[in-house]
Design an enzyme around this catalytic site. Structure first.
Site, PDB file in Angstrom:
ATOM      1  N   GLU A 100       1.090  -1.121   0.022  1.00  9.91           N
ATOM      2  CA  GLU A 100       0.078   0.061   0.103  1.00  9.91           C
ATOM      3  C   GLU A 100       1.019   1.122  -0.081  1.00  9.91           C
ATOM      4  O   GLU A 100       1.698   1.286   0.936  1.00  9.91           O
ATOM      5  CB  GLU A 100      -0.752   0.094   1.240  1.00  9.91           C
ATOM      6  N   GLN A 111       9.717  19.078  -8.756  1.00 10.07           N
ATOM      7  CA  GLN A 111       8.575  18.319  -9.448  1.00 10.07           C
ATOM      8  C   GLN A 111       8.525  18.990 -10.866  1.00 10.07           C
ATOM      9  O   GLN A 111       9.551  19.689 -11.369  1.00 10.07           O
ATOM     10  CB  GLN A 111       7.110  19.072  -8.963  1.00 10.07           C
ATOM     11  N   VAL A 112       7.844  17.854 -11.785  1.00 10.79           N
ATOM     12  CA  VAL A 112       7.926  18.072 -13.008  1.00 10.79           C
ATOM     13  C   VAL A 112       9.442  17.707 -13.919  1.00 10.79           C
ATOM     14  O   VAL A 112       9.521  18.407 -14.794  1.00 10.79           O
ATOM     15  CB  VAL A 112       6.990  19.402 -13.557  1.00 10.79           C
ATOM     16  N   GLY A 114      10.798  14.746 -13.558  1.00 11.56           N
ATOM     17  CA  GLY A 114      10.974  13.154 -13.802  1.00 11.56           C
ATOM     18  C   GLY A 114      11.331  12.601 -12.683  1.00 11.56           C
ATOM     19  O   GLY A 114      11.535  11.515 -12.295  1.00 11.56           O
ATOM     20  N   ALA A 180      -3.558  14.072  -8.717  1.00  7.14           N
ATOM     21  CA  ALA A 180      -2.209  13.262  -9.092  1.00  7.14           C
ATOM     22  C   ALA A 180      -2.825  11.975  -9.860  1.00  7.14           C
ATOM     23  O   ALA A 180      -1.942  11.225 -10.153  1.00  7.14           O
ATOM     24  CB  ALA A 180      -1.407  12.737  -7.843  1.00  7.14           C
ATOM     25  N   GLY A 182      -3.334  11.595 -12.915  1.00  5.29           N
ATOM     26  CA  GLY A 182      -2.427  11.688 -14.138  1.00  5.29           C
ATOM     27  C   GLY A 182      -1.031  11.126 -13.955  1.00  5.29           C
ATOM     28  O   GLY A 182      -0.529  10.268 -14.934  1.00  5.29           O
TER      29      GLY A 182
HETATM   30  N1  COA Z   1      -1.242  15.032 -13.976  1.00  6.50           N
HETATM   31  C1  COA Z   1      -0.832  14.393 -15.374  1.00  6.50           C
HETATM   32  N2  COA Z   1       0.517  13.995 -15.428  1.00  6.50           N
HETATM   33  C2  COA Z   1       1.371  14.094 -14.381  1.00  6.50           C
HETATM   34  C3  COA Z   1       0.855  14.932 -13.285  1.00  6.50           C
HETATM   35  C4  COA Z   1      -0.159  15.313 -13.062  1.00  6.50           C
HETATM   36  N3  COA Z   1      -0.670  15.827 -12.078  1.00  6.50           N
HETATM   37  N4  COA Z   1       2.543  14.792 -12.495  1.00  6.50           N
HETATM   38  C5  COA Z   1       3.449  14.338 -13.266  1.00  6.50           C
HETATM   39  N5  COA Z   1       2.631  13.873 -14.390  1.00  6.50           N
HETATM   40  C6  COA Z   1       3.378  13.215 -15.407  1.00  6.50           C
HETATM   41  C7  COA Z   1       4.569  13.759 -15.861  1.00  6.50           C
HETATM   42  O1  COA Z   1       4.170  14.612 -17.218  1.00  6.50           O
HETATM   43  C8  COA Z   1       5.455  12.819 -16.591  1.00  6.50           C
HETATM   44  O2  COA Z   1       5.054  12.066 -17.750  1.00  6.50           O
HETATM   45  P1  COA Z   1       6.106  11.791 -18.907  1.00  6.50           P
HETATM   46  O3  COA Z   1       7.111  10.441 -17.980  1.00  6.50           O
HETATM   47  O4  COA Z   1       5.495  11.149 -20.143  1.00  6.50           O
HETATM   48  O5  COA Z   1       6.918  13.055 -19.175  1.00  6.50           O
HETATM   49  C9  COA Z   1       5.247  11.708 -15.495  1.00  6.50           C
HETATM   50  O6  COA Z   1       4.026  11.864 -14.825  1.00  6.50           O
HETATM   51  C10 COA Z   1       6.286  11.748 -14.383  1.00  6.50           C
HETATM   52  O7  COA Z   1       6.315  13.305 -13.918  1.00  6.50           O
HETATM   53  P2  COA Z   1       7.375  13.466 -12.940  1.00  6.50           P
HETATM   54  O8  COA Z   1       7.871  14.919 -13.257  1.00  6.50           O
HETATM   55  O9  COA Z   1       8.451  12.532 -12.760  1.00  6.50           O
HETATM   56  O10 COA Z   1       6.454  14.001 -11.411  1.00  6.50           O
HETATM   57  P3  COA Z   1       7.042  14.734 -10.207  1.00  6.50           P
HETATM   58  O11 COA Z   1       8.214  14.694  -9.793  1.00  6.50           O
HETATM   59  O12 COA Z   1       6.319  16.211 -10.625  1.00  6.50           O
HETATM   60  O13 COA Z   1       6.060  14.272  -9.094  1.00  6.50           O
HETATM   61  C11 COA Z   1       3.895  13.870  -7.988  1.00  6.50           C
HETATM   62  C12 COA Z   1       4.544  13.896  -9.470  1.00  6.50           C
HETATM   63  C13 COA Z   1       2.596  13.737  -7.949  1.00  6.50           C
HETATM   64  C14 COA Z   1       4.538  12.954  -7.116  1.00  6.50           C
HETATM   65  C15 COA Z   1       4.040  15.588  -7.460  1.00  6.50           C
HETATM   66  O14 COA Z   1       3.523  16.519  -8.417  1.00  6.50           O
HETATM   67  C16 COA Z   1       3.715  15.727  -5.944  1.00  6.50           C
HETATM   68  O15 COA Z   1       4.373  15.495  -5.180  1.00  6.50           O
HETATM   69  N6  COA Z   1       2.589  16.153  -5.932  1.00  6.50           N
HETATM   70  C17 COA Z   1       1.905  16.553  -4.678  1.00  6.50           C
HETATM   71  C18 COA Z   1       1.520  15.482  -3.588  1.00  6.50           C
HETATM   72  C19 COA Z   1       0.508  14.537  -4.349  1.00  6.50           C
HETATM   73  O16 COA Z   1      -0.492  14.936  -5.059  1.00  6.50           O
HETATM   74  N7  COA Z   1       0.840  13.197  -4.145  1.00  6.50           N
HETATM   75  C20 COA Z   1       0.007  12.000  -4.541  1.00  6.50           C
HETATM   76  C21 COA Z   1      -1.189  11.699  -3.757  1.00  6.50           C
HETATM   77  S1  COA Z   1      -0.444  10.575  -2.593  1.00  6.50           S
END
Ligand code: COA
Length: 390
Positions: A100, A111-112, A114, A180, A182
């Site tokens: 889990e 963020q964004v 990779g 999140a 996506g």
């Molecule tokens: N919606 C759609 N696509 C998304 C996305 C979103 N909100 N966030 C990331 N992606 C996609 C990216 O475009 C990328 O696609 P690609 O590999 O085809 O280029 C892929 O996902 C990986 O993205 P990455 O840059 O590695 O993600 P990140 O480092 O920005 O981390 C989260 C993503 C969700 C972990 C980050 O935005 C975060 O910490 N958010 C706040 C906390 C949260 O919401 N956590 C999840 C709930 S538990």
């Protein structure tokens, strides 16, 4: 490098850059649980701050309790200066073959770029290793109590594919924050839930959607781009044997081109039925391959094994599956499209008949049915050319 330049995508370069930063020790990955008496509580406090900052709608006390819960492990990406760039708080349920994800986050500054994708790939590899190790710990009901803090020093410690993984699939379950979804989808998660052993074991989370991800033993997720590139190249090579997409036809005399179909190749592509006896074969081959690629096709890939399901043939008189259809196609048994469509319907109706509505098999058949109906509608104009003459 292949003809479509798959190896040169910006995403691939970005992922390589992150792995290089890891190898150059610009950040390190710690696995920390409060159940280990040696735990550096400061690190856990920093992780808690990151989660509280990034998941601002979640109650702070709740986050604190989860991070410090002795049943939870925190996989933390830690910068050179000791700050936490990202992390996943998770709980293994290896006995039920799933893990889990309690929550995950990447610090806003990272963020964004990779980082979230890298974190998930590493996470998948790490839980595969732990799940395999757990198989040997028969007397340890939750596995967790033996968990010792660790540092992941080397990405090469993960094998290129564990063909001899565990005998059953491993899943990750998470309540994905709606913002999140996506991101989770990009990491292989789906809200179509097939796995069910998590029910009653994991916490409900309002405002989130339950998502699951099957973790494949045969893929090294840290090398997934190479893996996908190899499969795509193989597919392109295979396609050359069934169509001529790769042949570049020149036009020697433009004065002879009066309509679009005079362009060499266009007629063959547009009107295959009139021009090529192999077109029905190619169409059915495409439809079978497409069905096989659907995530819900796994129960239908091969005939039901009477050793595994001894009473199956008592109830189902005409079994059908995708590999049988493929061999019928290869033996030239489909002269028109209808018998093939009937076989797909037979395969699905067998499944509805034999399995209860609550089973994953029944659900897979429902998904595949909707998918196949959409395909038939979408390709209706092409399919019509291969129908039995009236
Ligand atoms: N919606 C759609 N696509 C998304 C996305 C979103 N909100 N966030 C990331 N992606 C996609 C990216 O475009 C990328 O696609 P690609 O590999 O085809 O280029 C892929 O996902 C990986 O993205 P990455 O840059 O590695 O993600 P990140 O480092 O920005 O981390 C989260 C993503 C969700 C972990 C980050 O935005 C975060 O910490 N958010 C706040 C906390 C949260 O919401 N956590 C999840 C709930 S538990």
């Amino acid at each position: 490098m292949n003809s479509f330049g798959l190896d040169d995508t910006p995403a691939r370069k970005r992922d390589e850059e992150i792995q290089r930063s890891f190898r150059d020790r610009k950040f390190r990955v710690f696995l920390v649980t409060s159940s280990d008496p040696e735990t550096d509580n400061m690190l856990l406090l920093r992780a808690k701050c990151l989660f509280q900052k990034q998941l601002s709608k979640m109650p702070k006390e709740y986050i604190f309790r989860q991070v410090f819960d002795s049943k939870h492990i925190n996989m933390l990406l830690v910068n050179e200066d000791g700050t936490v760039a990202g992390g996943i708080c998770y709980r293994p349920f290896f006995e039920q073959s799933f893990v889990e994800v309690v929550f995950l986050a990447v610090d806003y500054d990272f963020q964004v770029k990779g980082m979230g994708g890298f974190m998930m790939d590493l996470f998948k590899e790490n839980i595969k290793m732990d799940a395999r190790g757990y198989e040997g710990l028969a007397d340890d009901v939750l596995g967790i109590f033996r968990y010792k803090n660790r540092i992941i020093e080397d990405l090469d410690c993960f094998p290129d594919g564990m063909v001899n993984g565990m005998p059953h699939p491993l899943y990750i379950m998470a309540y994905a924050d709606n913002f999140a979804i996506g991101y989770f989808k990009k990491q292989g998660f789906s809200s179509e839930i097939r796995f069910d052993k998590w029910v009653g074991l994991i916490k409900d989370y309002e405002g989130g959607t339950i998502v699951e991800c099957r973790v494949y033993w045969e893929i090294n997720y840290l090398k997934k781009k190479e893996f996908i590139g190899k499969i795509k190249n193989k597919l392109l090579e295979d396609m050359k044997t069934v169509n001529e997409y790769h042949v570049i036809r020149g036009i020697s005399d433009y004065s002879k081109i009066r309509k679009v179909t005079d362009i060499p190749g266009v007629f063959d592509a547009e009107y295959p039925a009139q021009n090529s006896t192999g077109s029905l074969y190619r169409l059915i081959l495409y439809l079978i391959s497409d069905l096989r690629g659907n995530a819900s096709a796994w129960p239908f890939l091969k005939p039901v094994d009477p050793l595994e399901v001894p009473d199956y043939h008592r109830y189902i008189v005409k079994p059908m599956d995708l590999s049988t259809m493929l061999s019928k196609l290869e033996k030239g048994e489909y002269k028109f499209i209808e018998p093939f469509v009937e076989d797909v319907k037979l395969m699905l109706s067998n499944c509805f008949e034999y399995n209860g509505k609550d089973t994953p098999y029944y659900k897979c058949a429902q998904i595949l049915q909707g998918y196949f109906d959409d395909k038939l509608k979408f390709y209706g104009h092409v399919i019509a050319r291969f129908s039995t003459p009236q």
